[in-house]
Write a protein that holds these residues in place. Structure first.
Motif, PDB file in Angstrom:
ATOM      1  N   ALA A 161       3.547  12.403  -1.979  1.00  0.00           N
ATOM      2  CA  ALA A 161       3.637  11.014  -2.434  1.00  0.00           C
ATOM      3  C   ALA A 161       4.725  10.263  -1.660  1.00  0.00           C
ATOM      4  CB  ALA A 161       3.918  10.959  -3.929  1.00  0.00           C
ATOM      5  N   THR A 162       5.830  10.951  -1.391  1.00  0.00           N
ATOM      6  CA  THR A 162       6.934  10.326  -0.656  1.00  0.00           C
ATOM      7  C   THR A 162       6.531   9.989   0.771  1.00  0.00           C
ATOM      8  OG1 THR A 162       8.602  11.430  -2.022  1.00  0.00           O
ATOM      9  CG2 THR A 162       9.315  10.659   0.143  1.00  0.00           C
ATOM     10  N   VAL A 163       5.693  10.823   1.378  1.00  0.00           N
ATOM     11  CA  VAL A 163       5.199  10.526   2.731  1.00  0.00           C
ATOM     12  C   VAL A 163       4.430   9.212   2.729  1.00  0.00           C
ATOM     13  CG1 VAL A 163       3.634  11.274   4.575  1.00  0.00           C
ATOM     14  CG2 VAL A 163       5.167  12.933   3.489  1.00  0.00           C
ATOM     15  N   ALA A 164       3.578   9.022   1.734  1.00  0.00           N
ATOM     16  CA  ALA A 164       2.843   7.758   1.631  1.00  0.00           C
ATOM     17  C   ALA A 164       3.796   6.586   1.445  1.00  0.00           C
ATOM     18  CB  ALA A 164       1.855   7.817   0.466  1.00  0.00           C
ATOM     19  N   LEU A 165       4.845   6.787   0.677  1.00  0.00           N
ATOM     20  CA  LEU A 165       5.815   5.728   0.414  1.00  0.00           C
ATOM     21  C   LEU A 165       6.619   5.370   1.667  1.00  0.00           C
ATOM     22  CD1 LEU A 165       7.261   3.963  -1.796  1.00  0.00           C
ATOM     23  CD2 LEU A 165       8.904   5.856  -1.991  1.00  0.00           C
ATOM     24  N   GLN A 166       6.952   6.382   2.476  1.00  0.00           N
ATOM     25  CA  GLN A 166       7.937   6.180   3.538  1.00  0.00           C
ATOM     26  C   GLN A 166       7.367   6.133   4.956  1.00  0.00           C
ATOM     27  OE1 GLN A 166      10.823   9.349   3.034  1.00  0.00           O
ATOM     28  NE2 GLN A 166      11.889   8.257   1.387  1.00  0.00           N
ATOM     29  N   HIS A 167       6.045   6.212   5.140  1.00  0.00           N
ATOM     30  CA  HIS A 167       5.549   6.341   6.510  1.00  0.00           C
ATOM     31  C   HIS A 167       5.728   5.083   7.356  1.00  0.00           C
ATOM     32  CE1 HIS A 167       1.875   4.667   4.572  1.00  0.00           C
ATOM     33  NE2 HIS A 167       1.567   4.195   5.772  1.00  0.00           N
ATOM     34  N   HIS A 168       6.113   3.962   6.721  1.00  0.00           N
ATOM     35  CA  HIS A 168       6.438   2.746   7.489  1.00  0.00           C
ATOM     36  C   HIS A 168       7.944   2.486   7.538  1.00  0.00           C
ATOM     37  CE1 HIS A 168       2.567   1.095   8.655  1.00  0.00           C
ATOM     38  NE2 HIS A 168       2.091   1.409   7.456  1.00  0.00           N
TER      39      HIS A 168
ATOM     40  N   HIS B  41       0.829  -1.223   0.000  1.00  0.00           N
ATOM     41  CA  HIS B  41       0.000   0.000   0.000  1.00  0.00           C
ATOM     42  C   HIS B  41       0.851   1.256   0.000  1.00  0.00           C
ATOM     43  CE1 HIS B  41       0.728   0.197   4.400  1.00  0.00           C
ATOM     44  NE2 HIS B  41       0.324   1.451   4.322  1.00  0.00           N
ATOM     45  N   THR B  42       2.081   1.165   0.486  1.00  0.00           N
ATOM     46  CA  THR B  42       2.962   2.339   0.472  1.00  0.00           C
ATOM     47  C   THR B  42       3.351   2.698  -0.959  1.00  0.00           C
ATOM     48  OG1 THR B  42       4.872   0.870   0.810  1.00  0.00           O
ATOM     49  CG2 THR B  42       3.873   1.840   2.771  1.00  0.00           C
ATOM     50  N   ILE B  43       3.641   1.693  -1.763  1.00  0.00           N
ATOM     51  CA  ILE B  43       4.011   1.922  -3.169  1.00  0.00           C
ATOM     52  C   ILE B  43       2.788   2.366  -3.970  1.00  0.00           C
ATOM     53  CG2 ILE B  43       4.872   0.820  -5.273  1.00  0.00           C
ATOM     54  CD1 ILE B  43       6.485  -1.058  -3.382  1.00  0.00           C
ATOM     55  N   TYR B  44       1.668   1.709  -3.749  1.00  0.00           N
ATOM     56  CA  TYR B  44       0.437   2.115  -4.427  1.00  0.00           C
ATOM     57  C   TYR B  44       0.090   3.566  -4.083  1.00  0.00           C
ATOM     58  CZ  TYR B  44      -0.326  -2.954  -5.058  1.00  0.00           C
ATOM     59  OH  TYR B  44      -0.211  -4.281  -5.376  1.00  0.00           O
ATOM     60  N   GLY B  45       0.244   3.914  -2.819  1.00  0.00           N
ATOM     61  CA  GLY B  45      -0.071   5.270  -2.390  1.00  0.00           C
ATOM     62  C   GLY B  45       0.788   6.298  -3.087  1.00  0.00           C
TER      63      GLY B  45
ATOM     64  N   SER C  73      14.658  -0.789   9.811  1.00  0.00           N
ATOM     65  CA  SER C  73      13.830  -1.993   9.974  1.00  0.00           C
ATOM     66  C   SER C  73      12.460  -1.880   9.312  1.00  0.00           C
ATOM     67  CB  SER C  73      13.636  -2.291  11.470  1.00  0.00           C
ATOM     68  OG  SER C  73      12.934  -1.225  12.105  1.00  0.00           O
ATOM     69  N   GLY C  74      12.187  -0.759   8.646  1.00  0.00           N
ATOM     70  CA  GLY C  74      10.865  -0.556   8.068  1.00  0.00           C
ATOM     71  C   GLY C  74      10.749  -1.041   6.637  1.00  0.00           C
ATOM     72  N   TYR C  75       9.682  -0.594   5.971  1.00  0.00           N
ATOM     73  CA  TYR C  75       9.447  -0.979   4.576  1.00  0.00           C
ATOM     74  C   TYR C  75       8.850   0.219   3.852  1.00  0.00           C
ATOM     75  CZ  TYR C  75       4.474  -1.729   5.937  1.00  0.00           C
ATOM     76  OH  TYR C  75       3.180  -1.569   6.395  1.00  0.00           O
ATOM     77  N   PRO C  76       8.902   0.243   2.501  1.00  0.00           N
ATOM     78  CA  PRO C  76       9.207  -0.871   1.582  1.00  0.00           C
ATOM     79  C   PRO C  76      10.692  -1.018   1.223  1.00  0.00           C
ATOM     80  CG  PRO C  76       8.411   0.997   0.330  1.00  0.00           C
ATOM     81  CD  PRO C  76       8.319   1.400   1.780  1.00  0.00           C
ATOM     82  N   LYS C  77      11.531  -0.006   1.563  1.00  0.00           N
ATOM     83  CA  LYS C  77      12.913  -0.058   1.085  1.00  0.00           C
ATOM     84  C   LYS C  77      13.931  -0.242   2.205  1.00  0.00           C
ATOM     85  CE  LYS C  77      12.040   2.651  -3.109  1.00  0.00           C
ATOM     86  NZ  LYS C  77      12.450   3.804  -3.937  1.00  0.00           N
ATOM     87  N   ALA C  78      13.480  -0.301   3.468  1.00  0.00           N
ATOM     88  CA  ALA C  78      14.382  -0.498   4.613  1.00  0.00           C
ATOM     89  C   ALA C  78      15.511   0.529   4.628  1.00  0.00           C
ATOM     90  CB  ALA C  78      14.938  -1.919   4.618  1.00  0.00           C
ATOM     91  N   ILE C  79      15.145   1.804   4.407  1.00  0.00           N
ATOM     92  CA  ILE C  79      16.142   2.878   4.413  1.00  0.00           C
ATOM     93  C   ILE C  79      16.319   3.410   5.831  1.00  0.00           C
ATOM     94  CG2 ILE C  79      15.752   3.546   2.017  1.00  0.00           C
ATOM     95  CD1 ILE C  79      13.867   5.708   2.968  1.00  0.00           C
ATOM     96  N   GLY C  80      17.423   4.137   6.064  1.00  0.00           N
ATOM     97  CA  GLY C  80      17.710   4.704   7.377  1.00  0.00           C
ATOM     98  C   GLY C  80      17.148   6.106   7.532  1.00  0.00           C
TER      99      GLY C  80
END
Length: 348
Positions: free
Chosen positions: A215-222, A197-201, A228-235
Motif C-alpha cells: 500500500a505504501t508503494v502505491a502511496l509513494q511512487h510519485h 490516485h496515490t492516496i486512493y491506491g 518535489s513529489g507528491y502526495p506528501k513531498a517527503i525526502g
C-alpha cells in the motif's frame, strides 16, 4: 570463416579462444555467441573472430527460437492484462479487489520472465497503443521485479516488489475516465484530482490485503528524493525502498509507452533522462542498476535514424552510453560524434 565482430550474430560458434590486444582471455573456443558476448568482444576492441560456417537452417531456427520464446510469454501477459482489468473494475465498483486475483495473474507472468532476460524486446513486444493503464501496470510490475533482482534482492522480495509495481496505479480507477483519457493538457484542478490516485491506491490495497508495504508503494511512487513529489513531498530517507524501485519503473514505462496525450519516447533517450533524474529525484542505485542491465540488450536492435537511414546498433559507446555505434549498410555511425543525428525509433 573469419568475420568482423560487427557481422557476428547470436548463435554463431567461435572456433578459437578470443583474446584482446593485452592478452586478456575474453571468450572460450566453442562458445555459442549471445548478444552480450558480442558486446563483450566489441568492448574489448576485438576486430575479427573465426566462427564455424553458418548454415541457413541454423539461422532460421535461431530466429524461430527467439520468436517462440516470446510467444510463450504472451499467454501469461494476456492473463495478467485480464486480471489487471478485472481488479480495476472491481475496485472501481466496491473500493476493494480480490487479493487472490493478483497472485493468480501476476505470478505466472513472473515465472515466465525467468527465461526472458532481453527486457528491451519484451518492452517492444508488449507496448501496444490500447488500454494504457493496464499495460502500464503490467510493465511497471515486470520492470520492478527485474530491477529488484538486479539489485540483489531475494526471489521472494523481488516478487513482492514486482507485485507492488503491478498494483501501484490501482487508485486510478477512482479518477474520472474523462480526465485520464483527456488528449490535451490537464487543468490545475484536474491534475490535483489525478494526484489523489496515490492516496486512493493506498486505501484500496490496505483495505483489500492488509499489506502496508505494498500500500505504501502505491502511496509513494510519485514521491521524489529532493522532496518535489507528491502526495506528501517527503525526502528520500522517508520513501520506502520498494517505492523507490517502483518509481524508476513507473517513469521509464510512462515515458516509453503510447498514451492518449503523449507519444512514446525512444527507449535510449528515456534511459538518458532517467540517468539525469538519478541525481536527486530517483534513487541512484535502482536507476543505475536498471541502466547497466538494459544497455547490452540494445545491441543488435534495428533502428531508424532521423536521417531516414535504417541500421543496427552494433556497440555501446564508452564515451556516451546513450549514443551508440550504428551500422547503416556499409557505413558505421558513431552517434556520439554526430550530434545532429538521432535514433528516431528502435525496432525488434
Amino acid at each position: 570463416m573469419r568475420v568482423h565482430v560487427t557481422d557476428l550474430r547470436p548463435g554463431d560458434h567461435i572456433q578459437q579462444d578470443a583474446f584482446n590486444s593485452n592478452g586478456v582471455h575474453v571468450l572460450r573456443k566453442g562458445t555459442i555467441l549471445r548478444m552480450e558476448d558480442i558486446s563483450k568482444l566489441l568492448q574489448h576492441g576485438i576486430d575479427y573472430i573465426d566462427i564455424s560456417p553458418r548454415q541457413l537452417a541454423e539461422s532460421i531456427e535461431l530466429l524461430s527460437d527467439i520468436s517462440e520464446s516470446f510467444r510463450q510469454v504472451q499467454p501469461q501477459f494476456n492473463l495478467a492484462f485480464d486480471g489487471c482489468r478485472s481488479m480495476f473494475e472491481e475496485a472501481a465498483m466496491t473500493g476493494k479487489f480480490n487479493e487472490s486475483v493478483v497472485d493468480d495473474t501476476f505470478h505466472p507472468l513472473v515465472d515466465s520472465l525467468s527465461e526472458q532476460k532481453d527486457v528491451v524486446s519484451l518492452l517492444l513486444l508488449f507496448n501496444g497503443k490500447d488500454d494504457y493503464t493496464y499495460r502500464h501496470s503490467i510493465q511497471v510490475g515486470m520492470l520492478s521485479y527485474y530491477i529488484a533482482e538486479w539489485m540483489g534482492y531475494s526471489e521472494q522480495e523481488a516478487y513482492d516488489i514486482g507485485k507492488a509495481g503491478f498494483l501501484h496505479d490501482i487508485g486510478k480507477c477512482r479518477i474520472p475516465r474523462e480526465i485520464l483519457d483527456k488528449p490535451g493538457k490537464l487543468t490545475p484542478d484536474e491534475y490535483e484530482q489525478v494526484k489523489l490516485h496515490t492516496i486512493y491506491g493506498y486505501e484500496m490495497i490496505y483495505e483489500s490485503t492488509q499489506d502496508k508495504i505494498t500500500a505504501t508503494v502505491a502511496l509513494q511512487h510519485h514521491e521524489r528524493g529532493d522532496g518535489s513529489g507528491y502526495p506528501k513531498a517527503i525526502g528520500e530517507d522517508q520513501i520506502h525502498p520498494y517505492a523507490q524501485i517502483c518509481a524508476v519503473a513507473d517513469v521509464y514505462s510512462a515515458m516509453t509507452t503510447n498514451r492518449v496525450y503523449q507519444s512514446k519516447q525512444q527507449l535510449l533517450t528515456v534511459l538518458r533522462e532517467l540517468y539525469g533524474l538519478s541525481f536527486g529525484k530517483l534513487n541512484g542505485k535502482a536507476t543505475h542498476a536498471f541502466i547497466r542491465q538494459m544497455l547490452p540488450y540494445f545491441i543488435g536492435k534495428k533502428v531508424v535514424l532521423t536521417t531516414g537511414e535504417s541500421g543496427i546498433i552494433v556497440a555501446n559507446n564508452q564515451s556516451d552510453y546513450f549514443r551508440p555505434l550504428v551500422q547503416a549498410g556499409e557505413r558505421f555511425i558513431d552517434l556520439s560524434k554526430e550530434p545532429d543525428t538521432e535514433i528516431q525509433e528502435i525496432l525488434l
